[in-house]
Design an enzyme around this catalytic site. Structure first.
Site, PDB file in Angstrom:
ATOM      1  N   GLU A 151     -31.531 -53.519 -35.710  1.00 22.30           N
ATOM      2  CA  GLU A 151     -32.581 -52.663 -36.289  1.00 22.30           C
ATOM      3  C   GLU A 151     -32.962 -53.084 -37.706  1.00 22.30           C
ATOM      4  O   GLU A 151     -34.128 -53.025 -38.084  1.00 22.30           O
ATOM      5  CB  GLU A 151     -32.162 -51.188 -36.279  1.00 22.30           C
ATOM      6  CG  GLU A 151     -32.053 -50.566 -34.892  1.00 22.30           C
ATOM      7  CD  GLU A 151     -33.347 -50.614 -34.070  1.00 22.30           C
ATOM      8  OE1 GLU A 151     -34.408 -51.027 -34.595  1.00 22.30           O
ATOM      9  OE2 GLU A 151     -33.296 -50.260 -32.884  1.00 22.30           O
ATOM     10  N   HIS A 205     -37.913 -57.263 -31.886  1.00 20.43           N
ATOM     11  CA  HIS A 205     -36.637 -57.087 -31.170  1.00 20.43           C
ATOM     12  C   HIS A 205     -36.419 -58.166 -30.103  1.00 20.43           C
ATOM     13  O   HIS A 205     -35.302 -58.351 -29.633  1.00 20.43           O
ATOM     14  CB  HIS A 205     -36.594 -55.730 -30.472  1.00 20.43           C
ATOM     15  CG  HIS A 205     -36.072 -54.614 -31.325  1.00 20.43           C
ATOM     16  ND1 HIS A 205     -34.809 -54.633 -31.871  1.00 20.43           N
ATOM     17  CD2 HIS A 205     -36.628 -53.427 -31.699  1.00 20.43           C
ATOM     18  CE1 HIS A 205     -34.611 -53.499 -32.548  1.00 20.43           C
ATOM     19  NE2 HIS A 205     -35.698 -52.756 -32.468  1.00 20.43           N
ATOM     20  N   TYR A 207     -32.160 -48.733 -40.545  1.00 21.08           N
ATOM     21  CA  TYR A 207     -33.393 -49.533 -40.473  1.00 21.08           C
ATOM     22  C   TYR A 207     -33.849 -49.977 -41.857  1.00 21.08           C
ATOM     23  O   TYR A 207     -34.090 -51.138 -42.116  1.00 21.08           O
ATOM     24  CB  TYR A 207     -34.546 -48.701 -39.889  1.00 21.08           C
ATOM     25  CG  TYR A 207     -34.461 -48.334 -38.443  1.00 21.08           C
ATOM     26  CD1 TYR A 207     -33.396 -47.614 -37.927  1.00 21.08           C
ATOM     27  CD2 TYR A 207     -35.486 -48.672 -37.575  1.00 21.08           C
ATOM     28  CE1 TYR A 207     -33.358 -47.252 -36.597  1.00 21.08           C
ATOM     29  CE2 TYR A 207     -35.456 -48.312 -36.231  1.00 21.08           C
ATOM     30  CZ  TYR A 207     -34.391 -47.603 -35.751  1.00 21.08           C
ATOM     31  OH  TYR A 207     -34.347 -47.252 -34.443  1.00 21.08           O
ATOM     32  N   HIS A 246     -42.924 -54.087 -34.455  1.00 20.74           N
ATOM     33  CA  HIS A 246     -41.485 -53.783 -34.564  1.00 20.74           C
ATOM     34  C   HIS A 246     -40.793 -54.109 -33.236  1.00 20.74           C
ATOM     35  O   HIS A 246     -39.809 -54.850 -33.196  1.00 20.74           O
ATOM     36  CB  HIS A 246     -41.287 -52.307 -34.921  1.00 20.74           C
ATOM     37  CG  HIS A 246     -39.847 -51.874 -34.948  1.00 20.74           C
ATOM     38  ND1 HIS A 246     -39.120 -51.781 -36.109  1.00 20.74           N
ATOM     39  CD2 HIS A 246     -38.984 -51.543 -33.948  1.00 20.74           C
ATOM     40  CE1 HIS A 246     -37.881 -51.398 -35.832  1.00 20.74           C
ATOM     41  NE2 HIS A 246     -37.776 -51.249 -34.515  1.00 20.74           N
ATOM     42  N   GLU A 247     -41.317 -53.565 -32.160  1.00 23.92           N
ATOM     43  CA  GLU A 247     -40.665 -53.758 -30.858  1.00 23.92           C
ATOM     44  C   GLU A 247     -40.675 -55.233 -30.449  1.00 23.92           C
ATOM     45  O   GLU A 247     -39.711 -55.719 -29.859  1.00 23.92           O
ATOM     46  CB  GLU A 247     -41.312 -52.886 -29.778  1.00 23.92           C
ATOM     47  CG  GLU A 247     -41.353 -51.378 -30.091  1.00 23.92           C
ATOM     48  CD  GLU A 247     -40.020 -50.770 -30.516  1.00 23.92           C
ATOM     49  OE1 GLU A 247     -38.976 -51.364 -30.229  1.00 23.92           O
ATOM     50  OE2 GLU A 247     -40.035 -49.696 -31.161  1.00 23.92           O
TER      51      GLU A 247
HETATM   52 ZN   LIG Z   1     -36.045 -50.930 -33.336  1.00 19.37          ZN
END
Ligand SMILES: [Zn+2]
Length: 471
Positions: free
Chosen positions: A349, A330, A407, A326-327
Site C-alpha cells: 500500500e 498494485h 498508505y 492507484h489500483e
Molecule cells: Zn491499495
C-alpha cells in the site's frame, strides 16, 4: 483548508477525511514449479450460484514431506457476517466444499471459520506432486465487499478455495478482516472453463477473448497470485494499448461520461509505471468500473482492477483518475512483487500510494506535498498517543488510522527520500526491487536492503524513523 477526501483504497478507505482522523506471459519449456488450478465452473445467475469442480496440482518443492494442505474459504465470511450492520451484505453468501480427494483417495476435510484443512491420506515427498480434487458450491452475496453480485453482473473475488501459503513460518491461515486486504497467496497457474448462460461474458485475470459471448469458454493464465473474474451481461468495453499491453476499460451505460478520462488515465498510468519501475509482464489489464462492495472505492487483482467511476470533490464530482492509477500501480506492488498483505500491509500500500501520488504529480500536476507534510505530523501524534507504527500487521489498526499510517506515511517517506538522495536514486531503488523480487514475495527487510545497496549507504535508520518511529 485541507478537507480532502481521499479514495485510494484497495484497500478499504473509501471516503476518509484524512486529516480529521482521530484516530499471459508465455513460459515455454518450463518445468512445473507452481501450483496449477484447473476449474470447471458453471454460473447460474437466477440462483446467484456458481457450481465448480477444482483440481489443484501442487509440486512439493520444500525439503519436508507434505502431510496436509490448508485453503482459505473467504466467501464464508458473507454467511455469518461479524463486521457490523453497516457493511453487512443485503443477501448472504457462502461456499461449501465436498468430495475432497487427494491423489484420487477420499480425504477427511475439516472446516474451521474460513479455513479448510485437507489432511493427506499418505504424505507426499519432496520432488513429487500432489493432486487435490474438490467440488465447491459458491453462493454469491448481494452487497458483499469485493465478492458481489448486482443486476446482471457477478464479481468473483477470492471466490474459490485458495491454497494458503506455507513458508518458513508455517502455514498462513490469517483470518479475514474488513480493514485492508487480508490476502496472501502464491504464484500459480490457472486454467478455468466457464459455462455461462446466454448473453454473458467473462472479464478476468487472463487475456480475455474479444468475442461477446461464448460458452463454454476456457481461460488460461500463468504466474499470477489469484484469479478474479467478472461475469456480466451488461458491461461495454473501450479498448486501447499501452505499448504492447491491451488496456480495456469496462463500464455500464450510465458511466459513459467518465470513459474517456479513465481510459486515458489507465493507458498513461500503465505507460508511466512501466517506464519508471519496469515492464508489466502480462499481455492485458482490465479496469472494471462499478461499486464492488461496501467501503471499497477500488480493488486490485492480477490483470484486473475495479474502481468507482467518480470521486467527490469540494465542488461536486470528478472522474476517479487517482483510484484507477492507484489500483493499477498494485500490478507492480502486490501483483508482480508480492508480500504478505496481512503481516506487512504498508509494503504494497505504501509503495502503491507513492506511485499514485508520483503519477498525479508528474502527469496531472497535482502536488500533494502539503498534504503529505500534514499527514506526517498527524501520524507522529498518533504514534505518540497510541504507539502504533506504520509497519504493523493489519489486525493492529483501527479503521480510523489505517490509511494514514499504512498508505500515506510510507508515501511521504519515499518523497522525503527523494529530497535526500534524489529522484533518480529512489526510482532506481524501486526498479531494482521490482527486478529482484518479481514473481516472488518480498519483506520490509528486503526493501530496506535493496535501498541500501542501490544508494550505496546505510539508510536503515532513515527507514526505521519513518516506519517504526525510532529516533
Ligand atoms: Zn491499495
Amino acid at each position: 483548508m485541507i478537507h480532502r477526501l481521499i479514495q485510494m483504497v484497495g484497500c478499504l478507505l473509501s471516503f476518509l477525511l484524512v486529516l480529521q482522523s482521530s484516530g499471459g506471459i508465455v513460459w515455454a519449456h518450463e518445468k512445473n514449479v507452481r501450483p496449477t488450478y484447473q476449474m470447471d465452473v458453471t454460473y447460474q445467475p437466477d440462483q446467484d450460484e456458481v457450481i465448480a469442480h477444482m483440481t489443484l496440482t501442487i509440486p512439493v518443492t520444500s525439503q519436508e514431506t507434505m502431510k496436509e494442505a490448508y485453503f482459505h474459504l473467504y466467501p464464508k465470511v458473507f454467511h455469518d457476517w461479524k463486521y457490523g450492520d453497516e457493511s453487512k451484505p443485503t443477501k448472504p453468501g457462502n461456499i461449501q466444499v465436498s468430495q475432497v480427494k487427494v491423489n484420487d483417495v477420499v480425504a477427511k476435510q475439516s472446516v474451521q471459520d474460513t479455513i479448510l484443512k485437507v489432511p493427506f491420506p499418505k504424505p507426499v515427498s519432496s520432488g513429487e506432486q500432489v493432486k487435490i480434487d474438490m467440488d465447491f458450491q459458491l453462493k454469491l452475496p448481494h452487497g458483499g465487499s469485493r465478492l458481489n453480485t448486482f443486476k446482471h453482473t457477478a464479481f468473483l473475488a477470492q471466490w474459490y478455495p485458495m491454497l494458503a501459503v506455507k513458508d518458513k513460518d508455517g502455514w498462513h491461515v490469517e483470518p479475514y478482516t474488513t480493514i485492508g486486504d487480508p490476502f496472501y497467496s502464491q504464484m500459480s497457474d490457472f486454467e478455468i472453463t466457464f459455462r455461462l448462460p446466454q448473453g454473458y461474458r467473462v472479464i478476468s485475470s487472463a487475456q480475455d477473448p474479444k468475442l461477446e459471448y461464448r460458452s463454454p469458454i476456457t481461460l488460461k493464465q500463468k504466474n499470477v497470485r489469484d484469479f478474479a473474474a467478472v461475469l456480466t451481461k451488461d458491461y461495454q468495453v473501450k479498448r486501447g494499448k499501452a505499448g504492447n499491453v491491451d488496456v480495456n476499460l469496462w463500464y455500464l451505460k450510465e458511466m459513459e461520461d467518465v470513459v474517456k478520462d479513465l481510459h486515458d488515465a489507465a493507458i498513461s498510468g500503465m505507460d508511466f509505471y512501466s517506464k519508471k519501475f519496469g515492464a508489466y509482464p502480462y499481455p492485458e489489464v482490465d479496469v472494471v468500473l462499478g461499486e464492488t462492495g461496501y467501503g471499497i472505492a477500488g480493488m486490485e487483482y492480477p490483470g484486473l482492477v475495479t474502481s468507482i467511476p467518480k470521486v467527490p470533490t469540494e465542488k461536486g464530482e470528478k472522474p476517479a483518475v487517482n483510484v484507477v492509477v492507484h489500483e493499477l500501480a498494485h500490478q507492480w506492488w502486490y501483483g508482480v512483487v508480492g508480500n504478505n498483505q496481512a503481516k506487512e500491509p504498508w509494503l504494497d500500500e505504501g509503495l502503491t500510494t507513492f506511485s499514485e501520488f508520483f503519477y498525479m504529480q508528474k502527469e496531472k500536476k497535482e502536488d500533494e506535498r502539503e498534504l503529505l507534510k500534514r499527514a506526517t505530523q498527524r501520524t507522529n501524534e498518533i504514534y505518540q498517543a497510541v504507539g502504533i507504527t506504520s509497519a504493523e500487521s493489519l489486525y493492529k489498526y483501527p479503521d480510523s488510522i489505517y490509511a494514514l499510517m499504512v498508505y500515506i506515511r510510507p508515501a511521504a517517506m519515499l518523497f522525503d527520500l527523494m529530497d535526500q538522495i534524489g529522484e533518480d536514486k529512489v526510482l532506481e531503488i524501486l526498479r531494482k526491487y521490482y527486478e529482484k523480487y518479481r514473481f516472488h514475495i518480498a519483506t520490509t527487510k528486503d526493501f530496506i536492503q535493496t535501498a541500501n545497496e542501490v544508494a550505496n549507504k546505510d539508510l536503515t535508520s532513515f527507514f526505521e524513523k519513518w516506519l517504526y518511529f525510532k529516533e
